[in-house]
Design an enzyme around this catalytic site. Structure first.
Site, short mmCIF file in Angstrom:
data_model
loop_
_atom_site.label_atom_id
_atom_site.label_comp_id
_atom_site.label_asym_id
_atom_site.label_seq_id
_atom_site.Cartn_x
_atom_site.Cartn_y
_atom_site.Cartn_z
N LEU A 296 -11.52 -4.82 12.93
CA LEU A 296 -11.02 -4.82 11.56
C LEU A 296 -10.93 -6.10 10.91
O LEU A 296 -11.09 -6.33 9.62
CB LEU A 296 -10.05 -3.72 10.98
CG LEU A 296 -10.09 -2.44 11.70
CD1 LEU A 296 -8.97 -1.59 11.00
CD2 LEU A 296 -11.50 -1.71 11.27
N GLY B 256 -14.72 -7.35 10.56
CA GLY B 256 -14.74 -6.46 9.47
C GLY B 256 -15.06 -6.89 8.15
O GLY B 256 -14.68 -6.32 7.16
N LYS C 187 0.80 -1.25 -0.07
CA LYS C 187 0.01 0.12 -0.01
C LYS C 187 0.97 1.29 -0.11
O LYS C 187 0.45 2.35 -0.54
CB LYS C 187 -0.93 0.20 1.31
CG LYS C 187 -1.93 -1.02 1.30
CD LYS C 187 -3.12 -1.03 2.11
CE LYS C 187 -4.13 -1.86 2.20
NZ LYS C 187 -5.16 -1.91 3.03
#
Length: 267
Positions: free
Chosen positions: A213, A236, A65
């Protein structure tokens, strides 16, 4: 044919192709969406190869990312504030980086779980990349305040400073969590991966909505929330589908219906 993919390492476990196949079916679009295992130091080369084959865009998961953030030639505000990119769109040879993680979380909370964040006290456990990715969309919902608690207090304090212009934030060490109830607790630590729950005051969960999450298994955080009388305990999975839906809309302009997809995956 809309050419899409998800880049990661590892990538075999990814549910993204299944999710996007359901979105494509719903919207009547012809989509090819595949998993691409990029070498640890070879994200940019892999991404460029895919773009050269006529890609419309792609998702990015761990550990790329930050690479994707640096690879993009333009960034949305969400991506800038998150310091990471999970979605790239190719438009007129421009590489646009977006981060849909926080939007996905907020859409799951607000639309699916019918939780109003306005004027609520939100406690986020952890101050890593996951927290940085969700803070702006949460603050845009006008909570009363967002408290960030982390093992290393300085990291939480830095996020407090970085996001203070978007809403009331405070950052501190996990040991400073009071035994007083809050409205919503979000677990953004890697504790669920390690199978451990940080030792924090349980009173904060009394009557709270507790959201992990992580998805796909019962986590130590969810067990802790149950023992400490949380009113709602959620994983999540909804966030996963919602962030995918935001990516899909970013690429195609079409907004898929997430409810049946979440139900299918739960089954």
């Amino acid at each position: 044919m809309i050419k899409l993919a998800v880049f990661g390492n590892p990538i075999e476990h990814s549910l993204s192709p299944d999710i996007h196949a359901q979105f494509a079916q719903q919207t009547g679009l012809t989509v090819e969406y595949k998993k691409i295992l990029a070498p640890i130091n070879g994200f940019c080369d892999s991404a460029n190869q895919f773009i050269n084959k006529g890609a419309s865009g792609f998702n990015i998961t761990v550990p790329f990312k930050l690479d994707a953030f640096n690879f993009a030639s333009e960034l949305t505000l969400n991506a800038k504030m998150a310091g990471a990119v999970n979605t790239i769109k190719i438009k007129d040879d421009v590489i646009i980086g977006e981060n849909t993680d926080g939007i996905g979380l907020v859409n799951d909370l607000v639309n699916n779980l019918k939780i109003n964040l306005e004027n609520k006290v939100v406690l986020i456990l952890g101050a890593g990349g996951a927290t940085q990715g969700i803070l702006l969309p949460i603050l845009e919902q006008s909570p009363k305040r967002v408290m960030i608690a982390n093992r290393t207090a300085s990291k939480a304090e830095k996020l407090q400073k970085d996001f203070s212009s978007y809403g009331k934030t405070c950052g501190f060490g996990l040991e400073k969590i009071k035994n007083d109830p809050v409205d919503i607790i979000i677990n953004a630590t890697s504790a669920s991966l390690d199978g451990k729950m940080p030792d924090i005051a349980g009173g904060c969960a009394n009557g709270a909505i507790c959201y992990d999450l992580m998805y796909g298994k019962q986590t130590p955080f969810m067990d802790w929330a149950k023992v400490n009388n949380a009113t709602m305990i959620v994983d999540g999975l909804g966030m996963l589908v919602e962030q995918a839906a935001s990516s899909f809309e970013f690429w195609t302009g079409k907004k898929p219906d997430t409810q049946p997809v979440i139900s299918n995956l739960r089954r």
